[in-house]
Design a protein around this motif. Structure first.
Motif, PDB file in Angstrom:
ATOM      1  N   SER A 169      42.651  43.987  43.556  1.00  0.00           N
ATOM      2  CA  SER A 169      43.052  44.082  42.289  1.00  0.00           C
ATOM      3  C   SER A 169      44.269  45.584  41.803  1.00  0.00           C
ATOM      4  N   ASN A 170      45.249  45.903  41.167  1.00  0.00           N
ATOM      5  CA  ASN A 170      46.057  47.173  41.355  1.00  0.00           C
ATOM      6  C   ASN A 170      46.134  47.430  42.549  1.00  0.00           C
ATOM      7  N   ASN A 171      47.060  46.715  42.859  1.00  0.00           N
ATOM      8  CA  ASN A 171      48.105  47.494  43.783  1.00  0.00           C
ATOM      9  C   ASN A 171      49.938  46.474  43.829  1.00  0.00           C
ATOM     10  N   ASP A 172      50.365  46.129  44.848  1.00  0.00           N
ATOM     11  CA  ASP A 172      51.413  45.904  44.709  1.00  0.00           C
ATOM     12  C   ASP A 172      51.941  44.586  45.154  1.00  0.00           C
ATOM     13  N   LEU A 173      50.913  44.184  45.664  1.00  0.00           N
ATOM     14  CA  LEU A 173      50.776  42.773  46.596  1.00  0.00           C
ATOM     15  C   LEU A 173      52.384  41.349  45.676  1.00  0.00           C
ATOM     16  N   CYS A 174      51.702  40.675  46.589  1.00  0.00           N
ATOM     17  CA  CYS A 174      53.527  39.619  46.574  1.00  0.00           C
ATOM     18  C   CYS A 174      53.153  38.439  47.472  1.00  0.00           C
ATOM     19  N   GLY A 175      53.345  37.410  47.297  1.00  0.00           N
ATOM     20  CA  GLY A 175      53.119  36.345  47.897  1.00  0.00           C
ATOM     21  C   GLY A 175      51.690  35.149  47.673  1.00  0.00           C
ATOM     22  N   PRO A 176      51.720  33.854  47.977  1.00  0.00           N
ATOM     23  CA  PRO A 176      50.486  33.309  47.551  1.00  0.00           C
ATOM     24  C   PRO A 176      49.477  34.068  47.899  1.00  0.00           C
ATOM     25  N   ILE A 177      47.740  33.266  46.963  1.00  0.00           N
ATOM     26  CA  ILE A 177      46.691  33.329  47.008  1.00  0.00           C
ATOM     27  C   ILE A 177      46.329  32.860  48.341  1.00  0.00           C
ATOM     28  N   PRO A 178      45.363  33.361  49.071  1.00  0.00           N
ATOM     29  CA  PRO A 178      44.715  32.616  49.375  1.00  0.00           C
ATOM     30  C   PRO A 178      43.386  31.863  48.560  1.00  0.00           C
ATOM     31  N   PHE A 183      37.552  32.048  49.588  1.00  0.00           N
ATOM     32  CA  PHE A 183      38.371  32.511  48.546  1.00  0.00           C
ATOM     33  C   PHE A 183      38.665  31.070  47.695  1.00  0.00           C
ATOM     34  N   GLU A 184      37.482  30.481  47.703  1.00  0.00           N
ATOM     35  CA  GLU A 184      37.351  29.348  46.757  1.00  0.00           C
ATOM     36  C   GLU A 184      36.636  29.697  45.999  1.00  0.00           C
ATOM     37  N   HIS A 185      35.526  31.333  45.804  1.00  0.00           N
ATOM     38  CA  HIS A 185      34.880  31.838  44.818  1.00  0.00           C
ATOM     39  C   HIS A 185      34.888  33.636  44.289  1.00  0.00           C
ATOM     40  N   ILE A 186      36.336  32.937  45.021  1.00  0.00           N
ATOM     41  CA  ILE A 186      36.273  34.756  44.624  1.00  0.00           C
ATOM     42  C   ILE A 186      37.265  34.901  43.368  1.00  0.00           C
ATOM     43  N   PRO A 187      36.500  35.684  41.653  1.00  0.00           N
ATOM     44  CA  PRO A 187      37.321  35.487  40.984  1.00  0.00           C
ATOM     45  C   PRO A 187      38.359  35.989  40.404  1.00  0.00           C
ATOM     46  N   PRO A 188      39.168  35.672  39.955  1.00  0.00           N
ATOM     47  CA  PRO A 188      40.441  35.803  39.207  1.00  0.00           C
ATOM     48  C   PRO A 188      40.556  37.556  39.307  1.00  0.00           C
ATOM     49  N   SER A 189      39.816  38.286  38.703  1.00  0.00           N
ATOM     50  CA  SER A 189      39.520  39.497  38.234  1.00  0.00           C
ATOM     51  C   SER A 189      40.035  40.059  39.537  1.00  0.00           C
ATOM     52  N   SER A 190      39.963  40.125  40.675  1.00  0.00           N
ATOM     53  CA  SER A 190      39.666  40.386  42.383  1.00  0.00           C
ATOM     54  C   SER A 190      41.507  40.892  42.247  1.00  0.00           C
ATOM     55  N   PHE A 191      41.874  40.172  41.733  1.00  0.00           N
ATOM     56  CA  PHE A 191      43.625  39.901  41.644  1.00  0.00           C
ATOM     57  C   PHE A 191      44.501  40.426  41.676  1.00  0.00           C
ATOM     58  N   GLU A 192      43.982  40.593  39.652  1.00  0.00           N
ATOM     59  CA  GLU A 192      45.158  41.193  38.838  1.00  0.00           C
ATOM     60  C   GLU A 192      45.322  42.601  38.779  1.00  0.00           C
ATOM     61  N   SER A 193      46.965  42.648  38.366  1.00  0.00           N
ATOM     62  CA  SER A 193      47.990  43.170  38.696  1.00  0.00           C
ATOM     63  C   SER A 193      47.784  44.083  39.783  1.00  0.00           C
ATOM     64  N   ASN A 194      48.505  43.533  40.110  1.00  0.00           N
ATOM     65  CA  ASN A 194      49.320  42.645  41.130  1.00  0.00           C
ATOM     66  C   ASN A 194      50.720  42.329  40.348  1.00  0.00           C
ATOM     67  N   PRO A 195      51.225  42.627  39.859  1.00  0.00           N
ATOM     68  CA  PRO A 195      52.696  41.994  39.030  1.00  0.00           C
ATOM     69  C   PRO A 195      53.522  40.655  40.402  1.00  0.00           C
ATOM     70  N   ARG A 196      53.407  41.026  41.728  1.00  0.00           N
ATOM     71  CA  ARG A 196      54.523  39.810  41.905  1.00  0.00           C
ATOM     72  C   ARG A 196      53.165  38.651  42.819  1.00  0.00           C
ATOM     73  N   LEU A 197      51.970  38.876  42.492  1.00  0.00           N
ATOM     74  CA  LEU A 197      50.685  38.464  43.658  1.00  0.00           C
ATOM     75  C   LEU A 197      51.348  36.953  43.069  1.00  0.00           C
ATOM     76  N   GLY A 198      51.633  35.956  43.568  1.00  0.00           N
ATOM     77  CA  GLY A 198      51.531  34.852  43.226  1.00  0.00           C
ATOM     78  C   GLY A 198      52.872  34.189  43.823  1.00  0.00           C
ATOM     79  N   GLY A 199      53.166  34.919  43.498  1.00  0.00           N
ATOM     80  CA  GLY A 199      54.421  34.441  43.392  1.00  0.00           C
ATOM     81  C   GLY A 199      55.571  34.895  44.441  1.00  0.00           C
ATOM     82  N   PRO A 200      57.101  35.233  44.750  1.00  0.00           N
ATOM     83  CA  PRO A 200      57.890  35.541  46.142  1.00  0.00           C
ATOM     84  C   PRO A 200      57.232  37.438  46.128  1.00  0.00           C
ATOM     85  N   CYS A 201      58.401  37.324  47.324  1.00  0.00           N
ATOM     86  CA  CYS A 201      58.095  38.899  47.905  1.00  0.00           C
ATOM     87  C   CYS A 201      59.389  39.067  48.372  1.00  0.00           C
TER      88      CYS A 201
END
Length: 201
Positions: A169-178, A183-201
């Protein structure tokens, strides 16, 4: 050659091999010290003329005098990490959180096959998360949140079945989330505040 001299030769060879391995830990840790700014002199005891790193502050060793733990959290350190860290091959816990370390995560950290915990959160680290971290099959904790990381989350990390705690969380990552393996058990909060994460790089 007399057979009676063979055990002594084996012992001597073993001692030399151990010393070489021992010194690789010293060389690697001293390279890190040289690369870091240390205003509070936390690393003052990291002296290469003292070839026993087990006496250095914030370092723990095993019964073979190999470095297994480095805990340097919240020591006002800045500067960058060094590829030589990948030579400390008995290292299990590497903690450098809460400093102001810049630069990238060396891909050589992927050589640390015994690493259980990697805590680099709350720094100013840039660049990508190295795909070589997928080689760390004993890794249980990977926290690199609150940095300035870019690029994607390496899909190789999904192959670490032991991974239980993960935070980017709190970086500037992009692209798909494993989404497979740990990763089936990693909570969504672990990825938050990466505005481009889940979208194209």
């Amino acid at each position: 050659m007399a057979w009676s001299t063979l055990p002594a030769m084996i012992f001597t060879l073993s001692a030399v091999t151990s010393k070489v391995t021992f010194n690789s830990d010293v060389d690697a840790l001293y390279a890190l010290r040289q690369s870091l700014n240390d205003p509070d002199n936390a690393l003052q005891s990291w002296d290469p003329s003292n070839v026993d790193p087990c006496t250095w502050f914030y370092v723990t060793c095993d019964q073979d005098n190999r470095v297994t733990h480095m805990d340097l959290g919240y020591h006002k350190l800045s500067g960058s990490l060094v590829p030589e860290l990948g030579n400390v091959d008995s290292l299990q816990y590497l903690a450098l959180y809460g400093n102001n370390i810049q630069g990238s995560i060396p891909q050589e950290i992927g050589n640390l096959k015994n690493l259980i915990s990697l805590d680099l959160y709350n720094n100013s680290i840039t660049g990508n998360i190295p795909s070589t971290l997928g080689n760390l099959k004993s890794l249980e904790i990977l926290r690199v949140n609150d940095n300035r990381l870019t690029g994607t989350i390496p899909m190789e990390l999904a192959g670490i079945s032991s991974l239980a705690a993960f935070d980017v969380s709190n970086n500037d990552l992009c692209g798909p989330i494993p989404s497979t393996g740990p990763f089936e058990h990693i909570p969504p909060s672990s990825f938050e505040s990466n505005p481009r994460l889940g979208g194209p790089c």
